[in-house]
Design a protein around this motif. Structure first.
Motif, PDB file in Angstrom:
ATOM      1  N   ALA A  28      14.634  16.137   0.856  1.00 31.47           N
ATOM      2  CA  ALA A  28      15.501  16.772   1.649  1.00 31.47           C
ATOM      3  C   ALA A  28      16.455  16.163   2.198  1.00 31.47           C
ATOM      4  N   ARG A  29      16.895  14.798   2.101  1.00 32.14           N
ATOM      5  CA  ARG A  29      17.585  13.837   2.325  1.00 32.14           C
ATOM      6  C   ARG A  29      19.061  14.590   1.883  1.00 32.14           C
ATOM      7  N   LYS A  30      19.089  14.716   0.539  1.00 33.25           N
ATOM      8  CA  LYS A  30      19.752  15.186  -0.792  1.00 33.25           C
ATOM      9  C   LYS A  30      20.934  16.024   0.207  1.00 33.25           C
ATOM     10  N   PHE A  31      19.755  17.138   0.532  1.00 36.48           N
ATOM     11  CA  PHE A  31      20.985  18.145   1.106  1.00 36.48           C
ATOM     12  C   PHE A  31      21.225  17.655   2.651  1.00 36.48           C
ATOM     13  N   LEU A  32      22.658  18.210   2.590  1.00 36.48           N
ATOM     14  CA  LEU A  32      23.497  18.609   4.127  1.00 36.48           C
ATOM     15  C   LEU A  32      22.323  19.724   4.889  1.00 36.48           C
ATOM     16  N   PHE A  33      21.987  20.845   4.318  1.00 39.93           N
ATOM     17  CA  PHE A  33      22.339  22.236   4.652  1.00 39.93           C
ATOM     18  C   PHE A  33      20.806  22.486   4.946  1.00 39.93           C
ATOM     19  N   LEU A  34      20.134  22.736   5.825  1.00 41.17           N
ATOM     20  CA  LEU A  34      19.073  23.646   5.916  1.00 41.17           C
ATOM     21  C   LEU A  34      18.702  24.564   4.632  1.00 41.17           C
ATOM     22  N   SER A  35      19.651  25.387   4.369  1.00 43.13           N
ATOM     23  CA  SER A  35      20.180  26.822   3.936  1.00 43.13           C
ATOM     24  C   SER A  35      19.664  25.941   2.376  1.00 43.13           C
ATOM     25  N   GLU A  36      20.467  25.236   1.866  1.00 45.99           N
ATOM     26  CA  GLU A  36      19.927  24.533   0.530  1.00 45.99           C
ATOM     27  C   GLU A  36      18.712  23.723   0.326  1.00 45.99           C
ATOM     28  N   VAL A  37      18.270  23.355   2.099  1.00 46.00           N
ATOM     29  CA  VAL A  37      16.422  22.755   1.360  1.00 46.00           C
ATOM     30  C   VAL A  37      15.333  24.076   0.993  1.00 46.00           C
ATOM     31  N   LEU A  38      15.812  25.460   1.990  1.00 42.69           N
ATOM     32  CA  LEU A  38      15.073  26.254   1.132  1.00 42.69           C
ATOM     33  C   LEU A  38      14.811  27.508   0.064  1.00 42.69           C
ATOM     34  N   GLN A  39      16.311  26.445  -0.712  1.00 42.86           N
ATOM     35  CA  GLN A  39      16.431  27.066  -1.508  1.00 42.86           C
ATOM     36  C   GLN A  39      16.008  26.447  -2.526  1.00 42.86           C
ATOM     37  N   TRP A  40      15.670  25.026  -2.170  1.00 45.44           N
ATOM     38  CA  TRP A  40      15.395  24.166  -3.262  1.00 45.44           C
ATOM     39  C   TRP A  40      13.827  24.312  -4.023  1.00 45.44           C
ATOM     40  N   ARG A  41      13.228  24.374  -2.192  1.00 46.80           N
ATOM     41  CA  ARG A  41      11.592  24.621  -2.101  1.00 46.80           C
ATOM     42  C   ARG A  41      11.650  25.370  -2.336  1.00 46.80           C
ATOM     43  N   SER A  42      11.831  26.927  -2.886  1.00 46.27           N
ATOM     44  CA  SER A  42      11.537  28.258  -3.278  1.00 46.27           C
ATOM     45  C   SER A  42      11.321  28.639  -4.767  1.00 46.27           C
ATOM     46  N   GLN A  43      12.414  26.980  -5.277  1.00 47.05           N
ATOM     47  CA  GLN A  43      12.444  27.305  -7.001  1.00 47.05           C
ATOM     48  C   GLN A  43      10.981  26.056  -7.101  1.00 47.05           C
TER      49      GLN A  43
ATOM     50  N   THR B 264       8.909  24.297  -5.094  1.00 48.26           N
ATOM     51  CA  THR B 264       7.161  25.288  -4.732  1.00 48.26           C
ATOM     52  C   THR B 264       7.503  26.091  -4.388  1.00 48.26           C
ATOM     53  N   PRO B 265       7.390  27.710  -5.460  1.00 51.22           N
ATOM     54  CA  PRO B 265       7.269  29.029  -4.801  1.00 51.22           C
ATOM     55  C   PRO B 265       6.505  28.754  -3.913  1.00 51.22           C
ATOM     56  N   ASP B 266       5.366  28.987  -4.121  1.00 51.62           N
ATOM     57  CA  ASP B 266       3.787  29.402  -3.765  1.00 51.62           C
ATOM     58  C   ASP B 266       3.138  28.592  -2.371  1.00 51.62           C
ATOM     59  N   HIS B 267       4.482  28.104  -2.676  1.00 47.39           N
ATOM     60  CA  HIS B 267       3.472  26.497  -0.973  1.00 47.39           C
ATOM     61  C   HIS B 267       3.239  27.656   0.173  1.00 47.39           C
ATOM     62  N   VAL B 268       2.637  27.108   1.232  1.00 45.50           N
ATOM     63  CA  VAL B 268       2.388  28.437   2.213  1.00 45.50           C
ATOM     64  C   VAL B 268       3.344  27.442   3.222  1.00 45.50           C
TER      65      VAL B 268
ATOM     66  N   SER C 202      10.408  19.574   5.713  1.00 45.14           N
ATOM     67  CA  SER C 202       9.178  18.120   5.826  1.00 45.14           C
ATOM     68  C   SER C 202       8.629  19.072   4.718  1.00 45.14           C
ATOM     69  N   GLY C 203       8.891  20.793   4.949  1.00 46.85           N
ATOM     70  CA  GLY C 203       7.784  21.228   3.754  1.00 46.85           C
ATOM     71  C   GLY C 203       5.781  21.163   3.822  1.00 46.85           C
ATOM     72  N   HIS C 204       5.635  20.855   5.042  1.00 49.92           N
ATOM     73  CA  HIS C 204       4.516  20.830   5.108  1.00 49.92           C
ATOM     74  C   HIS C 204       3.690  22.886   6.091  1.00 49.92           C
ATOM     75  N   GLN C 205       2.779  22.249   6.473  1.00 49.19           N
ATOM     76  CA  GLN C 205       1.915  23.876   6.322  1.00 49.19           C
ATOM     77  C   GLN C 205       2.250  23.978   7.905  1.00 49.19           C
TER      78      GLN C 205
ATOM     79  N   THR D   9       5.122  32.075   2.325  1.00 49.84           N
ATOM     80  CA  THR D   9       5.059  31.029   1.414  1.00 49.84           C
ATOM     81  C   THR D   9       6.640  30.465   1.092  1.00 49.84           C
ATOM     82  N   CYS D  10       7.414  29.232   0.406  1.00 52.60           N
ATOM     83  CA  CYS D  10       9.080  28.958   0.644  1.00 52.60           C
ATOM     84  C   CYS D  10       9.324  30.170  -0.813  1.00 52.60           C
ATOM     85  N   SER D  11       8.926  30.556  -1.583  1.00 54.83           N
ATOM     86  CA  SER D  11       9.884  31.973  -2.228  1.00 54.83           C
ATOM     87  C   SER D  11       9.972  33.831  -1.544  1.00 54.83           C
ATOM     88  N   GLN D  12       9.130  33.652  -0.508  1.00 52.74           N
ATOM     89  CA  GLN D  12       8.819  34.875   0.390  1.00 52.74           C
ATOM     90  C   GLN D  12       9.488  34.969   1.420  1.00 52.74           C
TER      91      GLN D  12
END
Length: 1599
Positions: A1009-1024, A1026-1030, A1241-1244, A1046-1049
């Protein structure tokens, strides 16, 4: 302090202001004089050196000059007469005679006309001072009648009924009216003229009559320009302060930017189960000092402030060190105090004890003689309650029955081989007061059987006052058998099986009835062994000590006989004389004359039971006439009762009496009863020389007795002693000042065959000088020999070897201490001025409880309290004794009347004894613990007072006037410059206090996640990727999943919300959006929706549906202050915001557009907004601080990402982890953990709304166990809810499989000093469920940086240190051992987060401080907030808080000031990277701290002490108002306990914090407001109190 006559006179404001300055000058003038010329406030005259007189006179002069023109002149008074010269009006001599005849008016034991006049004069002097004492406020339910309707004007007549113990009416003659009428308006109109009760609240209103000029007083004091007041109208007092003094780091208060918004309070909706307090508008605060003009409460406080401005007693010079610099004053002897000047006294010898040849060799021998040669002679006649003879016991019957008892005790208890009682054993005698015959038979039966009788009182219930101590006595005497009468045995409490239960503290007893019919006849050949008197123990007489413990005094057979012989010689007893006895025959004078000596001389005793005296107080006089008795034994009480009832008696003739023994003649106040009795009954044949006061004590038996003489020309001895002299233990015949004198009568001369001396009451038992008061000691055969079974006490306190001034003992034989204070006067007459037990040493001066009682009872009108029911004792508070008076209040007296009487009692005691009363309490009628004969059980009363179970109905505390030994207020030293501090630290080898977490740049980890400056970018990256990660799971109160994301929801939902914002809301990027959601996943989706649309979100707690009136205005305020262009919420809340209830609370038309996200558009946005610069605003964080300020801080995108990374590293969060969060998601670290961290961080995150815990307190812990969570976060309110709610359920939870062994970190998210007691209780409680004690820790954040410390996973455990609380008040840290006095445990606030640097700086000079020094915590970090979001644009505050620089040392780094005091301490532990670990300890917020007496107090410390003071205090909050400390306590329990808390709260704060409480407010549970983090909102509470919105149970204003 303003004169009451001024209240009615319209004085111009400037004159009032000038007057206030004068008052101040006067009080300051007095306080500056100390040392030898120090003066005492005495009535109103200043007794002091000339210097002081001038200031007082100057004051009078200036004052009269100022107001002369405005005052109406009283007729007939020349202009020139200064106020203190007007002679006090005393009743004329004829009225004095009338008053004496109006006998019913006052307890004659404590009755003295001179004293009454003295009291009136003292009060008149006080009246010139016109104190306005604020009356306490009481809730209706505590008041018996409403105040005003029941108010009756003070009665001018002194007649009032006695306590109902005397039947028959006694109307008194009115005294001369001036005597009491001039006291009527003694108190200011501010209390009296307008005391009404309103319906809105039930505290008593103190009207505004004096409010305006009292306000002027305060203004004059505080130099606020009244004309400039309006400008500060909308500023809260706290804010002004923060603007004047730039070092107070309070955020700007954005609550009051427009006039129509009242400040409202942030309530928890769920975190705790408190009811909302009824606060209204806090706009009432008008003046700059926060003095509310329209507030009733504050008028009273102002009154109190004014009262306290009056000059105090002189300050004392010397101090003793209380093992630290905080010096408590120690009383230095006044150099002008009177000192004894006489020669050393000589021991006085009584006359020889002339043994008459036919005196019996022992008391049993006497009984045998009379029983066999005059068996028909009457020994004892008992009376029934109608005054008819019930039974006549002859000497023959006494002899035969005693033998029978003796035989049965020895032979019929136990078995032949194992008798229960052997000669020398102790047995208890339990006989009621109306059965002397049975007692007498049992007593002599014991003597004949050579067993030792221990006479005690009949226990009435299992919980009698003092009965436990009597049980202790019986146990220590080894008593196993109790002798009793049939009637008494039937009356004892029984268990259902008919057994007599074991009384509390008593040994197991065999009850043995001694009635003749139950006993077997002794065989003809059995005869008791009658020996000459020897040194065996004859009987044990019990004595109750000052502390309530009961001791047994051993009297040997020879002492018993010798005592009877001495009494026979002193009283001239002859055979067959008749004696009337009203006293208790089981002990003391009644036993010695009515049971012992009477038998030695074959006298006839007429015994009058107490129950008959109650019905017919004249019965004893009638019996004297009827039997032509020669002697009567009475107490002054009996004389008083006879006086009350004698009117309708014609044929009384007391000429037969040759001796009237007054048993309590040693009470100096008995003289008034003797005089009044003689005055009335002289015409009925009573001669003056017949009255014979005697002095006695359990240890020394009869100490002295006045001999009956035939010479009526020799008047008895009198002494008129100066009360002032007596307090110094010196005898001074008073001449100059008639106000405070004690008239004492002699108690005759030393007993035949005895030697008496007086020794100094404390220290070495040195003989007194002739003009010195000491403890009387007696050396004779006829005294007790020891305290039974207590050889140590006997050696140390019972016996004494008096020594001369050179130290040589005056005799080889021990003397016995009598416990009486007195002196031996001319002609060998003995005078007693008090008892050792009643002695109270206050600031080095001695006062006697009886004298204080007498003064209290002389305060007219006496119709508010019962006469005989008054207790005076002292309690130890802050190294000195403090006087407490407790009296029983009559049920028909009103609040105002009683309060007025109490205030006058205080003034009278101050005027006459020059001593302040610490506490005066009135309790409801008949509630004080009684002794068996109806007196007050003093030690039990004191015990109840100290443990807070006295339940008074009125309390007046005066700590301000009587606590004079407080430490000196701290003088602020000129600050040492920052450079010198730094150099000093370097020279002494101390390091500068600075510390930092790990460096974010140095840490290499695979953080994608460090390579992204903004949280909105982190969320987009995670939805692509690990889309089904809760990411989020929300639980409901049943512990089941309400919903999850989940990330994509989350990404898809955020997109739809972004579309809605742009299309329906027509928002531009940068617009602010308020998110009003309950804790859950909607809130998270809405937040990211805003980021996707380029809007700035502000999370807002939704209004509470049950409590819209108080919670909705806060929502409205945040929406307006944050300039939100739009408001997003759910459909339900949307309806609520527009509902009718909402319209009543706020203007619903001015809401911005409201978007309901339950109905979302289906399409995706064309593009997702990407900010141009990481430093732009990501979101706003609004929170109400504990001081009631609403402050919003700006968080940039860069800070938000850095913050998330820092937490990820500290807690080692990865996508595989699960974290349980039970926090409010609206601000601070709680919001970051709930909404941001999982995305980064991606944790649940398992989300548990704290409000659900109210339905199911185990929800959070069950979730932690079920999901096998290693890291969990909660708030203090959640932890408290679990500790209180699950305390008794740990076993059942264990059975349900609750297992907390996997938890490695349980972090309390807080912005305050760690609550160590709560975290420890929590750890202890759940230890059994596997919770590791090291797992529980706290975090620390504040407005400028939302998380500075957080325990995390690696690194050493949190450490605890103990600091000296007194040093802390002086802004110093002094480490002490655990358990040392005044120690305070402080727990480290978790580990410093990566990327955070901390330094400790002096808040005033901004210089760096050394290790372990207390200062303000400054922080430098990438995730610092970038500033306040305000609408003032107050730049100075902004730069001070967010971009401060040190004044010395590293002046380049930009720091943010947290506004919290704390210190850093380098520990021996090492952190993860091998460095020595630096621990941060947070002490408290600068804004919250209270400056009192020049020292800095943290409210939590005082509150902790108060909560410990009484079991019914559940919560406490303190704040200051105009330099008064106000303590608000929540009471759990009945409202009757409310007043018990006042003295306890005052005591504990004095003892532990050296502070005097100004106001104690007792309220219901849930009144102290708390925010969502579980922090007390003390400023809201203060506003609510001042605006009179708390509906308190009781408000006490300490004097």
């Amino acid at each position: 302090m303003a004169d009451r006559s001024l209240d009615s006179v319209p004085l111009p404001l400037e004159v009032r202001a000038r007057l206030a300055e004068l008052e101040l000058e006067l009080s300051e003038g007095h306080s500056c004089i100390s040392g030898p010329s120090a003066m005492r406030w005495h009535g109103t005259t200043w007794k002091t050196a000339a210097l002081c007189d001038i200031t007082q006179k100057g004051y009078e002069k200036k004052r009269s000059k100022l107001i002369g023109a405005y005052l109406p002149q009283p007729p007939g008074l020349e202009q020139s007469l200064p106020p203190e010269r007007r002679t006090p009006v005393t009743p004329s001599s004829s009225s004095r005679y009338h008053r004496r005849r109006s006998s019913g008016s006052r307890d004659e034991r404590y009755r003295s006309d001179v004293h009454t006049e003295a009291v009136q004069a003292a009060l008149a002097k006080h009246k010139e001072r016109k104190m306005a004492v604020p009356m306490p406020s009481k809730r209706r339910s505590l008041v018996v009648q409403t105040s005003m309707d029941a108010y009756t004007p003070p009665d001018t007549s002194s007649g009032s009924e006695d306590e109902g113990s005397v039947q028959g009416d006694s109307q008194g003659t009115p005294t001369s009216s001036q005597g009491s009428i001039n006291m009527e308006h003694w108190i200011s109109q501010a209390i009296h003229g307008s005391t009404t009760s309103t319906t809105s609240s039930s505290s008593t209103q103190s009207g505004g009559s004096g409010a305006a000029h009292r306000l002027a007083d305060v203004m004059a004091q505080t130099h606020i320009d009244p004309s400039g007041c309006h400008c500060s109208k909308h500023l809260r007092p706290g804010l002004e302060k923060s603007q004047d003094s730039e070092n107070h780091s309070a955020p700007p208060d954005v609550t009051t930017y427009t006039s129509e918004h009242s400040l409202q309070i942030e309530r928890p909706q769920g975190s705790t189960s408190r009811a909302a307090p009824k606060y209204g508008n806090a706009e009432l605060m008008e003046t700059g000092d926060g003095v509310p003009v329209s507030s009733r409460v504050s008028a009273k406080i102002q009154q109190l402030v004014n009262t306290l401005k009056r000059p105090k007693r002189p300050p004392l010079r010397e101090f003793f060190v209380d093992d630290f610099e905080e010096l408590l004053e120690v009383q230095q002897p006044d150099p002008n105090q009177p000192k004894p000047e006489g020669a050393q006294m000589l021991a006085m010898r009584g006359e020889q004890l002339g043994v008459v040849t036919n005196w019996p060799p022992s008391l049993e021998a006497a009984l045998q003689r009379w029983g066999t040669i005059s068996p028909k002679a009457p020994c004892l006649t008992t009376m029934d309650t109608n005054g008819k003879p019930l039974y006549i016991l002859t000497y023959g019957k006494l002899w035969t029955r005693s033998m029978k008892v003796a035989y049965n005790i020895l032979h019929k208890l136990g078995t032949k081989l194992e008798p229960m009682v052997r000669p020398g054993d102790r047995v208890a005698l339990v006989y009621p007061n109306n059965d002397p015959a049975a007692f007498m038979v049992a007593f002599y039966g014991c003597l004949l059987a050579e067993v030792v009788p221990v006479p005690i009182e009949v226990p009435l219930t299992r919980k009698d006052a003092g009965s436990q101590q009597i049980g202790f006595l019986l146990g220590s005497c080894g008593v196993t058998v109790a002798l009793t009468s049939d009637a008494c045995h039937k009356g004892l409490p029984k268990s259902p099986t008919g057994e007599i239960p074991q009384f509390k503290g008593w040994p197991k007893l065999l009850w043995f009835v001694t009635e003749s019919k139950h006993l077997s006849k002794p065989p003809r050949d059995w005869f008791p062994h009658i020996k000459d008197a020897n040194n065996d123990t004859a009987y044990i007489e019990y004595k109750t000590c000052k502390d309530g413990s009961v001791l047994g005094v051993t009297v040997t057979r020879i002492a018993l006989l010798t005592h009877c012989q001495a009494l026979t010689q002193a009283c001239g007893y002859t055979e067959a004389e008749t004696i009337v006895n009203v006293l208790d025959f089981k002990k003391d004078v009644g036993l010695w004359h009515g049971i012992h000596t009477s038998v030695m001389n074959m006298m006839h005793v007429i015994s009058i039971p107490y129950s008959l005296m109650k019905v017919n107080p004249l019965s004893w006089i009638q019996k004297v006439c009827q039997y032509k008795a020669k002697v009567a034994c009475v107490k002054s009480r009996d004389m008083h009762w006879a006086l009350v009832a004698h009117r309708d008696q014609r044929d009384i003739n007391m000429a037969s009496l040759r001796m009237l023994i007054v048993a309590d003649g040693a009470n100096p106040w008995s003289i008034s009863s003797c005089d009044a009795f003689l005055n009335v009954f002289q015409s009925k044949g009573l001669r003056q020389e017949v009255i014979c006061p005697c002095a006695s004590s359990p240890e020394a038996l009869t100490v002295a007795i006045r001999r009956p003489t035939d010479d009526s020309n020799q008047p008895p001895g009198r002494g008129v002693l100066s009360m002032q002299g007596l307090t110094y233990g010196v005898i001074r015949v008073d001449s100059e000042e008639k106000l405070s004198v004690l008239t004492v009568q002699d108690v005759g001369t030393v007993m035949p065959g005895a030697i008496m001396c007086s020794v100094k009451p404390d220290g070495v038992p040195q003989l007194c000088r002739t003009d010195e008061i000491g403890e009387l000691c007696v050396c004779a055969l006829a005294t007790g020999t020891s305290y039974y079974g207590l050889s140590g006490m006997t050696k140390n306190t019972f016996e004494v070897f008096p020594v001369t001034s050179s130290g040589a003992p005056i005799s080889e034989y021990p003397f016995i201490r009598t416990g009486l204070l007195g002196f031996i006067g001319p002609a060998g007459l003995v005078f007693v001025v008090g008892k050792m037990d009643g002695l109270m040493v206050v600031s080095g001066r001695r006062h006697n409880a009886d004298d204080i009682v007498a003064t209290a009872l002389a305060v007219e009108p006496m119709k508010f309290v019962y006469r005989g029911r008054i207790a005076v004792f002292s309690v130890n508070v802050l190294h000195d004794e403090r006087i407490v008076i407790v009296a029983e209040q009559r049920p028909d007296s009103t609040e105002e009347d009683s309060f007025q009487w109490m205030s006058r009692v205080l003034q009278a005691i101050d005027g006459i004894h020059q001593v302040g009363v610490y506490c005066l309490a009135l309790v409801p009628a008949n509630t004080l613990p009684k002794t068996p004969l109806g007196g007050i059980h003093l030690s039990e009363t004191k015990q109840l007072f100290l443990e807070g179970s006295l339940h008074p109905c009125n309390v007046l505390m005066c700590p301000h006037t009587c606590v004079t030994n407080l430490p000196k207020p701290r003088q602020k030293q000129p600050e040492i410059g920052p450079a010198s501090v730094m150099v000093g630290n370097l020279v002494s080898g101390k390091r500068i206090a600075q510390a930092s977490g790990r460096d974010l740049g140095q840490i290499e980890d695979n953080d994608q996640a460090r390579k992204f400056l903004f949280l909105s970018e982190v969320l987009q990256w995670r939805s692509q990727t690990t889309p089904d990660h809760v990411l989020y799971t929300l639980l409901n109160s049943r512990g089941t999943i309400a919903n999850s994301l989940t990330c994509s929801q989350l990404h898809k939902r955020a997109e739809k919300i972004a579309v809605m914002l742009m299309e329906r809301g027509h928002l531009q990027d940068g617009d602010h959006v308020a998110l009003v959601y309950p804790p859950g996943t909607d809130l998270i989706a809405a937040f990211y929706g805003c980021l996707y649309a380029g809007c700035v979100p502000i999370t807002v707690r939704p209004p509470h549906p049950q409590n819209i009136a108080t919670t909705l205005p806060t929502v409205k305020m945040i929406v307006e202050v944050s300039r939100s262009a739009c408001l997003m919420t759910t459909q339900l809340i949307c309806k609520l915001l527009r509902s009718r209830e909402a319209a009543a609370a706020v203007d619903v038309r001015s809401w911005p557009p409201i978007l309901d996200t339950d109905d979302l558009p289906k399409k995706r946005p064309s593009q997702i907004y990407k900010p141009s610069d990481p430093e732009t605003l990501a979101y706003l964080d609004f929170s109400v601080s504990t001081t009631g300020m609403l402050a919003g801080v700006k968080m940039s995108h860069a800070a938000t990402s850095a913050f998330c990374r820092s937490i990820k590293l500290q807690c080692e969060l990865y996508p595989s982890r699960e974290v349980a969060i039970c926090l409010d998601p609206y601000c601070g670290l709680g919001f970051v953990l709930w909404c941001l961290c999982s995305v980064y961080s991606g944790h649940q995150s398992i989300l548990i709304p704290p409000s659900e815990l109210e339905i199911n307190p185990a929800l959070w812990l069950l979730a932690v166990s079920q999901y096998k969570v290693r890291d969990t976060f909660c708030s203090y309110s959640v932890m408290e809810l679990c500790t209180k709610g699950l305390g008794l359920q740990t076993e059942s939870l264990k059975a349900r499989g609750l297992d907390l062994s996997r938890v490695r970190t349980c972090v309390v998210v807080a912005e305050e000093r760690p609550r160590i007691s709560l975290t420890q209780s929590f750890s202890k409680l759940f230890k059994d469920l596997g919770l590791h004690p090291r797992a529980v820790s706290t975090s620390f954040g504040c407005r400028v940086n939302l998380a500075i410390c957080l325990q995390g996973t690696s690194g050493p455990d949190p450490t605890t240190v103990y600091v000296d609380m007194r040093a802390l008040r002086h802004d110093r840290v002094r480490l002490v051992e655990r358990g040392s006095p005044h120690s305070l445990p402080l727990m480290e606030s978790g580990k410093i987060l990566p990327g955070v640097r901390i330094i400790i700086a002096n808040p005033e000079t901004k210089g760096p401080l050394g290790d372990s020094h207390l200062g303000e915590i400054w922080v430098h970090s990438i995730h610092n907030a970038s500033g306040y979001f305000t609408i003032y644009g107050d730049e100075s505050l902004q730069s001070d808080h967010f971009s401060s620089r040190l004044s010395f040392g590293d002046t380049q780094t930009v720091w943010a000031r947290t506004g919290y005091l704390g210190f850093l301490r380098r520990t021996e532990l090492t952190d993860a990277n091998g460095e020595r670990h630096d621990a941060l300890y947070v002490v408290g917020a600068l804004d919250e701290a209270m400056e009192l007496r020049g020292m800095r107090y943290h409210p939590i410390d005082i509150e902790t002490s108060v909560i410990r003071a009484h079991k019914s205090v559940t919560e406490c909050a303190v704040f200051t108002w105009t330099n008064l400390l106000v303590v608000v306590v929540e009471l759990e329990g009945s409202e009757q306990e409310a007043l018990d808390l006042v003295p306890l709260v005052t005591n504990v704060i004095l003892e532990e914090h050296y502070l005097i409480v100004g106001v104690v407010v007792v309220v219901d549970i849930g009144v102290i407001p708390i925010n969502s983090r579980g922090e007390k909102q003390r400023m809201h509470l203060r506003d609510g109190f001042l605006a009179d919105q708390l509906d308190p149970i009781y408000v006490a204003y300490n004097m």
